[in-house]
Enzyme design. Structure first.
Site, PDB file in Angstrom:
ATOM      1  N   ASP A   1      43.721  35.134  30.065  1.00  0.00           N
ATOM      2  CA  ASP A   1      42.624  36.069  30.348  1.00  0.00           C
ATOM      3  C   ASP A   1      42.242  36.070  31.818  1.00  0.00           C
ATOM      4  O   ASP A   1      41.987  35.032  32.416  1.00  0.00           O
ATOM      5  CB  ASP A   1      41.409  35.721  29.477  1.00  0.00           C
ATOM      6  CG  ASP A   1      41.748  35.872  28.006  1.00  0.00           C
ATOM      7  OD1 ASP A   1      42.330  36.903  27.648  1.00  0.00           O
ATOM      8  OD2 ASP A   1      41.469  34.930  27.239  1.00  0.00           O
TER       9      ASP A   1
ATOM     10  N   ASP B   1      41.999  31.282  36.316  1.00  0.00           N
ATOM     11  CA  ASP B   1      40.821  31.818  37.015  1.00  0.00           C
ATOM     12  C   ASP B   1      39.605  30.911  36.875  1.00  0.00           C
ATOM     13  O   ASP B   1      38.589  31.150  37.513  1.00  0.00           O
ATOM     14  CB  ASP B   1      40.472  33.218  36.498  1.00  0.00           C
ATOM     15  CG  ASP B   1      40.053  33.209  35.044  1.00  0.00           C
ATOM     16  OD1 ASP B   1      40.805  32.641  34.223  1.00  0.00           O
ATOM     17  OD2 ASP B   1      38.971  33.730  34.726  1.00  0.00           O
TER      18      ASP B   1
ATOM     19  N   ASP C   1      47.561  30.805  32.749  1.00  0.00           N
ATOM     20  CA  ASP C   1      46.474  31.223  31.873  1.00  0.00           C
ATOM     21  C   ASP C   1      46.658  32.691  31.472  1.00  0.00           C
ATOM     22  O   ASP C   1      47.404  33.426  32.117  1.00  0.00           O
ATOM     23  CB  ASP C   1      45.162  31.045  32.658  1.00  0.00           C
ATOM     24  CG  ASP C   1      43.951  31.506  31.894  1.00  0.00           C
ATOM     25  OD1 ASP C   1      43.894  31.292  30.668  1.00  0.00           O
ATOM     26  OD2 ASP C   1      43.040  32.077  32.535  1.00  0.00           O
TER      27      ASP C   1
END
Lengths: 176, 176
Positions: free
Chosen positions: B11, B136, B9
């Protein structure tokens, strides 16, 4: 049981990008590219060598993917398929970064029944976790984990390794 | 045998988007958002109700994803992992269409050793065909076919279902 998941390419499958090549090439050079010429070839191979660089640049030029004509019957057949299957749009947009917003807006405009959560802008389509991939480029099936269905296009007429469909009506016959 | 494929991922994993929220919110309202406040919460939950709409708009505003700080050690560890694994960057960019070019350019600038063919801009990450996903947001693991590895972030501290890593050094210990 989870729904069968079908990934669908954009260019030459739901969006007629050949029409844009023909249109812009005609405007720039006053020469027609015919579908007959394109049998077994891509557009770069059928124009004069001194025009190839210009043609290769077209998909990078802003606007190339804007307002592309919609492939016949794709909206109606896909809207029916959306009732039974999980549909994803999977396009190799990374090759043409200027295409991102045009492609997104085109999908939002013409295929609203497929949510944006199910758009995939990628490069290598082997990253797709789907049961089927409907695509005009057979190389995208090579490492695809599901079954590839080749959407007929002038450039792929000599490809024999995969199941071929010639129209969205034919796709409807398979899946509906 | 094919290489193990790891999807990563952007961000809060390789790009510090919280820093941008803090920066822009500070400029707009002269109030600091601290990492302590963000424990177990997302940024929308820690600001005054009348500021929430502005905050929610930030990721849609052009420039939000431009020049984001790079997460510590992510470049070095990923450049080493790239020698042994097949790495894909998988970001839920579809939520913020204005982010496409900024994200693409940021990756080209800071992670050149990962080819653009291995970028995936998507919505629903269950479309990823990969062995691992480092992310996250735990909800991205729910229908992921591989193993999810949760990258520690303030908002996810109460999540207990998945293996958690706190830094890129820790990811290096697992994979290198």
């Amino acid at each position: 049981m989870a729904k069968t998941r079908i990934a669908i390419d954009m260019d030459e499958v739901i969006a007629d990008s050949i029409a844009r090549f023909q249109e812009w090439y005609g405007l720039d050079f006053q020469i027609a590219i015919t579908l007959e010429q394109l049998q077994g070839k891509n557009a770069y191979e059928v124009v004069a060598p001194e025009h190839q660089a210009a043609l290769r640049e077209y998909p990078n030029r802003p606007g190339f993917f804007k307002d592309l004509p919609i492939m016949a019957d794709s909206q109606r057949v896909l809207s029916e398929m959306a009732q039974r299957y999980e549909l994803f749009i999977a396009t190799a947009a990374m090759e043409f970064p200027n295409s991102f917003l045009d492609k997104y807006n085109w999908l939002q405009q013409h295929f609203r029944f497929i949510p944006w959560r199910n758009y995939v802008f990628c490069g290598d389509k082997s990253i797709l976790n789907a049961d089927y991939l409907i695509d005009d480029n057979a190389f995208n099936f090579d490492n695809f984990r599901g079954e590839g269905i080749l959407f007929n296009a002038p450039h792929n007429v000599h490809e024999t390794r995969y199941r071929r469909v010639h129209s969205w009506l034919e796709i409807g016959e398979i899946f509906l």
